[in-house]
Design an enzyme around this catalytic site. Structure first.
Site, PDB file in Angstrom:
ATOM      1  N   GLY A  11     -10.941  16.450   1.345  1.00 30.89           N
ATOM      2  CA  GLY A  11     -10.162  15.262   1.724  1.00 30.89           C
ATOM      3  C   GLY A  11      -8.729  15.604   2.108  1.00 30.89           C
ATOM      4  O   GLY A  11      -8.371  16.779   2.252  1.00 30.89           O
ATOM      5  N   ILE A  13      -5.463  15.134   0.697  1.00 32.54           N
ATOM      6  CA  ILE A  13      -4.597  15.911  -0.211  1.00 32.54           C
ATOM      7  C   ILE A  13      -5.356  17.140  -0.706  1.00 32.54           C
ATOM      8  O   ILE A  13      -4.795  18.222  -0.843  1.00 32.54           O
ATOM      9  CB  ILE A  13      -4.109  15.049  -1.394  1.00 32.54           C
ATOM     10  CG1 ILE A  13      -3.462  13.754  -0.884  1.00 32.54           C
ATOM     11  CG2 ILE A  13      -3.096  15.827  -2.239  1.00 32.54           C
ATOM     12  CD1 ILE A  13      -3.095  12.765  -1.968  1.00 32.54           C
ATOM     13  N   ASP A  32     -17.569  18.339  -2.706  1.00 30.76           N
ATOM     14  CA  ASP A  32     -17.204  17.190  -1.863  1.00 30.76           C
ATOM     15  C   ASP A  32     -18.458  16.719  -1.150  1.00 30.76           C
ATOM     16  O   ASP A  32     -19.198  17.531  -0.593  1.00 30.76           O
ATOM     17  CB  ASP A  32     -16.132  17.619  -0.835  1.00 30.76           C
ATOM     18  CG  ASP A  32     -15.379  16.429  -0.277  1.00 30.76           C
ATOM     19  OD1 ASP A  32     -16.020  15.514   0.277  1.00 30.76           O
ATOM     20  OD2 ASP A  32     -14.139  16.419  -0.387  1.00 30.76           O
ATOM     21  N   ASN A  36     -15.552  10.490   2.564  1.00 32.97           N
ATOM     22  CA  ASN A  36     -14.401  10.021   3.350  1.00 32.97           C
ATOM     23  C   ASN A  36     -13.673  11.210   3.991  1.00 32.97           C
ATOM     24  O   ASN A  36     -12.452  11.219   4.113  1.00 32.97           O
ATOM     25  CB  ASN A  36     -13.453   9.218   2.449  1.00 32.97           C
ATOM     26  CG  ASN A  36     -12.471   8.387   3.262  1.00 32.97           C
ATOM     27  OD1 ASN A  36     -12.725   8.058   4.421  1.00 32.97           O
ATOM     28  ND2 ASN A  36     -11.318   8.067   2.676  1.00 32.97           N
ATOM     29  N   PHE A  82      -9.729  15.392  -7.440  1.00 28.51           N
ATOM     30  CA  PHE A  82      -9.235  14.466  -6.415  1.00 28.51           C
ATOM     31  C   PHE A  82     -10.244  13.363  -6.110  1.00 28.51           C
ATOM     32  O   PHE A  82      -9.857  12.257  -5.737  1.00 28.51           O
ATOM     33  CB  PHE A  82      -9.018  15.201  -5.085  1.00 28.51           C
ATOM     34  CG  PHE A  82      -7.856  16.140  -5.044  1.00 28.51           C
ATOM     35  CD1 PHE A  82      -6.564  15.665  -4.960  1.00 28.51           C
ATOM     36  CD2 PHE A  82      -8.059  17.514  -5.057  1.00 28.51           C
ATOM     37  CE1 PHE A  82      -5.489  16.528  -4.891  1.00 28.51           C
ATOM     38  CE2 PHE A  82      -6.987  18.385  -4.992  1.00 28.51           C
ATOM     39  CZ  PHE A  82      -5.696  17.896  -4.909  1.00 28.51           C
ATOM     40  N   SER A 126      -1.559   7.834  -9.546  1.00 29.37           N
ATOM     41  CA  SER A 126      -0.859   7.145  -8.465  1.00 29.37           C
ATOM     42  C   SER A 126       0.295   6.334  -9.032  1.00 29.37           C
ATOM     43  O   SER A 126       0.239   5.865 -10.178  1.00 29.37           O
ATOM     44  CB  SER A 126      -1.884   6.220  -7.789  1.00 29.37           C
ATOM     45  OG  SER A 126      -1.257   5.117  -7.209  1.00 29.37           O
ATOM     46  N   TYR A 151      -8.289  -0.650  -7.976  1.00 30.14           N
ATOM     47  CA  TYR A 151      -7.965   0.763  -7.743  1.00 30.14           C
ATOM     48  C   TYR A 151      -6.914   1.237  -8.747  1.00 30.14           C
ATOM     49  O   TYR A 151      -7.079   2.260  -9.424  1.00 30.14           O
ATOM     50  CB  TYR A 151      -7.446   0.946  -6.302  1.00 30.14           C
ATOM     51  CG  TYR A 151      -6.735   2.255  -6.101  1.00 30.14           C
ATOM     52  CD1 TYR A 151      -7.457   3.435  -5.960  1.00 30.14           C
ATOM     53  CD2 TYR A 151      -5.339   2.327  -6.075  1.00 30.14           C
ATOM     54  CE1 TYR A 151      -6.807   4.650  -5.808  1.00 30.14           C
ATOM     55  CE2 TYR A 151      -4.682   3.531  -5.917  1.00 30.14           C
ATOM     56  CZ  TYR A 151      -5.415   4.686  -5.785  1.00 30.14           C
ATOM     57  OH  TYR A 151      -4.773   5.891  -5.649  1.00 30.14           O
ATOM     58  N   LYS A 155      -6.983   4.024 -12.075  1.00 25.90           N
ATOM     59  CA  LYS A 155      -6.039   5.128 -12.330  1.00 25.90           C
ATOM     60  C   LYS A 155      -5.457   5.004 -13.736  1.00 25.90           C
ATOM     61  O   LYS A 155      -5.304   5.995 -14.445  1.00 25.90           O
ATOM     62  CB  LYS A 155      -4.929   5.145 -11.270  1.00 25.90           C
ATOM     63  CG  LYS A 155      -5.428   5.490  -9.867  1.00 25.90           C
ATOM     64  CD  LYS A 155      -6.066   6.876  -9.819  1.00 25.90           C
ATOM     65  CE  LYS A 155      -6.657   7.225  -8.480  1.00 25.90           C
ATOM     66  NZ  LYS A 155      -7.479   8.448  -8.496  1.00 25.90           N
ATOM     67  N   LEU A 202       0.702   3.519   6.416  1.00 26.86           N
ATOM     68  CA  LEU A 202       1.772   3.299   7.396  1.00 26.86           C
ATOM     69  C   LEU A 202       1.950   4.464   8.385  1.00 26.86           C
ATOM     70  O   LEU A 202       1.952   4.244   9.599  1.00 26.86           O
ATOM     71  CB  LEU A 202       3.111   3.044   6.667  1.00 26.86           C
ATOM     72  CG  LEU A 202       4.293   2.845   7.614  1.00 26.86           C
ATOM     73  CD1 LEU A 202       4.156   1.562   8.400  1.00 26.86           C
ATOM     74  CD2 LEU A 202       5.613   2.866   6.840  1.00 26.86           C
ATOM     75  N   GLY A 302      -0.732  -7.996  -2.306  1.00 22.81           N
ATOM     76  CA  GLY A 302      -0.806  -6.857  -3.230  1.00 22.81           C
ATOM     77  C   GLY A 302       0.313  -5.844  -3.055  1.00 22.81           C
ATOM     78  O   GLY A 302       0.414  -4.903  -3.846  1.00 22.81           O
TER      79      GLY A 302
HETATM   80  N1  UDP Z   1       2.819  -1.185   6.104  1.00 18.73           N
HETATM   81  C1  UDP Z   1       3.154  -1.968   7.219  1.00 18.73           C
HETATM   82  N2  UDP Z   1       2.272  -2.019   8.260  1.00 18.73           N
HETATM   83  C2  UDP Z   1       1.089  -1.332   8.258  1.00 18.73           C
HETATM   84  C3  UDP Z   1       0.761  -0.525   7.141  1.00 18.73           C
HETATM   85  C4  UDP Z   1       1.638  -0.485   6.078  1.00 18.73           C
HETATM   86  O1  UDP Z   1       4.208  -2.608   7.237  1.00 18.73           O
HETATM   87  O2  UDP Z   1       0.330  -1.426   9.243  1.00 18.73           O
HETATM   88  C5  UDP Z   1       3.742  -1.120   4.972  1.00 18.73           C
HETATM   89  C6  UDP Z   1       3.152  -1.639   3.671  1.00 18.73           C
HETATM   90  O3  UDP Z   1       3.378  -3.017   3.565  1.00 18.73           O
HETATM   91  C7  UDP Z   1       3.921  -0.836   2.624  1.00 18.73           C
HETATM   92  C8  UDP Z   1       4.239   0.470   3.337  1.00 18.73           C
HETATM   93  O4  UDP Z   1       4.041   0.235   4.731  1.00 18.73           O
HETATM   94  O5  UDP Z   1       5.142  -1.451   2.348  1.00 18.73           O
HETATM   95  C9  UDP Z   1       3.339   1.595   2.893  1.00 18.73           C
HETATM   96  O6  UDP Z   1       2.000   1.139   2.977  1.00 18.73           O
HETATM   97  P1  UDP Z   1       0.788   2.127   2.808  1.00 18.73           P
HETATM   98  O7  UDP Z   1      -0.473   1.334   3.001  1.00 18.73           O
HETATM   99  O8  UDP Z   1       0.980   3.324   3.676  1.00 18.73           O
HETATM  100  O9  UDP Z   1       0.894   2.649   1.302  1.00 18.73           O
HETATM  101  P2  UDP Z   1       0.949   1.858  -0.106  1.00 18.73           P
HETATM  102  O10 UDP Z   1       2.395   1.896  -0.522  1.00 18.73           O
HETATM  103  O11 UDP Z   1       0.431   0.478   0.105  1.00 18.73           O
HETATM  104  O12 UDP Z   1       0.095   2.680  -0.987  1.00 18.73           O
END
Ligand code: UDP
Length: 346
Positions: A11, A13, A32, A36, A82, A126, A151, A155, A202, A302
């Site tokens: 995966g 990481i 593995d 995913n 992992f 996490s 999730y 953890k 993101l 969330g």
């Molecule tokens: N985020 C965003 N648009 C996207 C995906 C993520 O604005 O299309 C924001 C999300 O709201 C969070 C940050 O980016 O504040 C990091 O999100 P990610 O899903 O990468 O990681 P998380 O912190 O949720 O584990």
């Protein structure tokens, strides 16, 4: 040099950690089932480290199969676990799947370890265990918050199980690593993030927008109590996470040799810096010289407003500090975005 069993080693990481372990002279056995991840990525990894790496395609919820692998590698000294389901949104829809997969697989691995005598167990936890932390940055002493998703709860439960397990098995040292937001790709361009499931993170989404595969980035929320109203996170380069795991193995084995405590050691793995979504967009634009289309939309269910780590403990006790900057993360993720389509072809 230690022999290390790595579950989920193909995966995101996991693969960067396997490369670092081998570079640092350790031996790896991977388990593995490519749920995913992609088999072809394993070949790129083997090219990168210039050797064949043993890989077992088994489901970790199958206790007999897990036991067989461990019985064949009784000389392994450490285990990095992992393998898990990792999507917050999916866990809300399928909580039973998350509890069954994440907990049963870990229980099977711990049971085999206890039987065959591996001395160190490294667990992928996490920052979600902190929930909506009241004080920032969070330290390892910050208490668990209310889990925002199944999730996150798996953890928290995983950490509690390890605590009880190492107390009952004093010859095993537990190391719990709480990841913040892993991002970026290996500097070689050979490996990077390539999930089978739909991408929700993101940085890879920014890359897909930059490459024209998506029209624009939707920024979830513009009215949070942060410096520019968008969510704030702590992005850590995946290769930095790889080296942290190697240090954790060495640390756990040193600790096992001195038997100083039967409590697991817990470390935050982040950069120590908070970055907002809009700042991440600017970092991408600076590195690539191109504008990133984006628009602010409603907050995502969330999401916590802000979270980032203090990394003093990892620095002082693990001897680990991140080497890569946010710009390095963007640069390597962008290079990976260009390379990924050809890398995923069989
Ligand atoms: N985020 C965003 N648009 C996207 C995906 C993520 O604005 O299309 C924001 C999300 O709201 C969070 C940050 O980016 O504040 C990091 O999100 P990610 O899903 O990468 O990681 P998380 O912190 O949720 O584990």
């Amino acid at each position: 040099m230690a022999k290390v069993i790595v579950t989920g080693g193909a995966g995101y990481i996991g693969s960067h950690t396997v490369v670092n372990l081998i570079e640092q002279g350790h031996e790896v056995v991977c388990i593995d089932n490519f749920f995913n991840s992609h088999q072809v990525m394993w070949r790129h990894l083997e090219e990168l480290v210039d050797r064949k790496v043993p890989q077992y395609n088994i489901d970790l919820t199958d206790a007999t199969a897990v036991d067989k692998v461990f019985s064949e590698h009784k000389d392994a000294e450490a285990v990095i676990h992992f393998a898990a389901r990792i999507y917050v949104g999916e866990s809300v829809e399928k909580p039973i799947t998350y509890f069954r997969q994440n907990l049963n697989s870990m229980l099977n691995v711990l049971e085999s370890m206890a039987k065959y005598g591996q001395k160190t167990f490294i667990f992928s936890s996490s920052c979600s265990v902190y929930g909506n932390a009241e004080e920032l940055p969070v330290t390892e002493a910050t208490p668990f918050g209310l889990a925002e998703s199944p999730y996150a709860r798996t953890k928290q439960m995983g950490e509690q199980i390890i605590t009880d397990f190492v107390r009952a098995n004093p010859s095993v040292q537990g190391v719990i690593l709480r990841y913040f937001n892993p991002a970026g790709a290996h500097p070689s361009g050979q490996i990077g993030e390539a999930p089978q499931l739909e991408q929700t993170h993101l940085v890879p989404i920014i890359m897909e927008v930059g490459a024209g595969h998506r029209k624009e980035l939707t920024v979830f929320g513009g009215d949070y109590p942060t410096r520019d109203g968008s969510c704030l996170r702590d992005y850590i380069h995946v290769s930095d996470l790889g080296s942290a795991h190697t240090r954790a193995v060495e640390f756990g084995l040193e600790k096992a040799a001195t038997k100083s405590t039967n409590n697991p050691s817990i470390f935050n793995l982040g950069s120590g810096d908070g970055v907002t979504v809009l700042e991440a967009v600017k970092a991408f634009e600076k590195v690539t010289g191109q504008d990133l289309p984006h628009k602010i939309v409603e907050p995502r269910d969330g999401d916590v407003a802000a979270i980032f780590a203090t990394t003093t403990k990892a620095d002082q006790e693990l001897g680990w500090t991140p080497q890569y900057s946010l710009e390095d993360i963007m640069r390597s993720a962008w290079a990976w975005e260009q390379a990924r389509p050809s890398k995923l072809k069989a």
